[in-house]
Design a protein around this motif. Sequence first.
Motif: not given
Length: 449
Positions: A145, A150, A152-153, A157, A178-179, A181-183, A195-196
């Motif tokens: 990140t 970002e 916040s991601y 997590f 919620k995490a 949503e940052f992707v 990453t996800i």
Amino acid sequence: MALVGLFAVALLMVLSGRSWYHQQSLLKNQVVVLVANFENPQDDQWGVTKDIIHQLEEALEEYDNVEVQALNEEITAQEGIKVARAKGKKHHADIVLWGWYQDTDSHAKVTVKFEVLEELHYLPSVQTKPLIQTIAKLESFEIQTQLSEEMSYLTLFTIGLVRYEAKDYEGAIARFTKALEFVLDAEQAIVQNNTIDALYFYRGVAYYYKGEQDKAITDFNQVLKIHPEYAEVYSNRGCAYSEKGELDQAIADYTQALKFYPEYAPAYYNRGIAYSDKGEQDKVIADYTQALKFYPEYAPAYYNRGIAYSDKGEQDKVIADYNQALKINPGFTPAYINRGNAYFDKGESDKAIADFTQALKINSEYALAYNNRGNTYSDKGESDKAIADFTQALKINSEYALAYNNRGNAYSDKGELEKAITDFTQALKIYPEDALAYNNRGVAYSDKR
């Protein structure tokens, strides 16, 4: 003689690790997050470590069962996972964050490594389900990140991971979602990097433990888009299918897991459970045997294989497997119960009584152990001891129909027919479909004439 059911342990695997774990049976009071120094070899103009710790402490402030600790030293890429996990164990941490960053003119690109530490535990109580599957868990993984909004991601997590470790699966799912949503483009992220995948993996496991199997399967499918040969994910998806009663699909997933990872003991164990549910005992025994080949210290596999041998009437093999389970885990009370049953079936009443007594030393509230010991005393003609044990079982569980029926038989053996009839009647109030209790009461009425 009542038998304790098969031992099933849902093993969910966590990303990029070949080790596997039991679900922890007891929740620790504290979840400890240990943060190592994130350093750039050139300089530390961004204050990455302080920023990560500050954001985590702020975000986790509402939870009194979480502690964020600074390690105050680096863990270099050269030292790697082994050193990170060793430092985590030394500090009694549940989660270790470590890594490094590279700076540009506008931001710092942070690579965060996660280590999820958990000790192996045996489940302490008998399961009501015949078997428990083993669910795999990710041990080590990383995300990348930017040190900006970002972050916040990363924070979301980590909070999700903390809530997962605290068995707050609803809270974990909310943070993982919620995490995500940052992707901005999840499908593109799947193509470009991994990453996800940890997010989908952990959210899938959390859905599994919440009993939302369709959602768990959807998330495991997402991980398999990224890692189509990920054996542990196939095994986890198999567990979800098994929970839904889709045994053939579960078996197909366990088999696929073994195609990619032929030495993966949990997949053999879980497939053995599915075959047991289908009544295919020879396949059950074969799979537990394979699981034990790759993990010879896994007591529940010996225990479950013992039950399969019992179903086939092979009592010497039953006893040998329970002996091995108890050698590994001397506190494994269901193994004492079932070994006692095997001794009873062989006519070795004193050994059976010794095993039931040992189970009661470990767990004095074990109604089944009193019931089975009572049956053994009754078989030996020691009716007073039998009645005392059945009475104790009923103090622990007043709705235990079988204990009423068995105590009724003991009273009948003593000629106390009124007490016997009263017990058979009570058993039928609890379980009106008990044909044996009707038969026994009928015999008692006949003997009264």
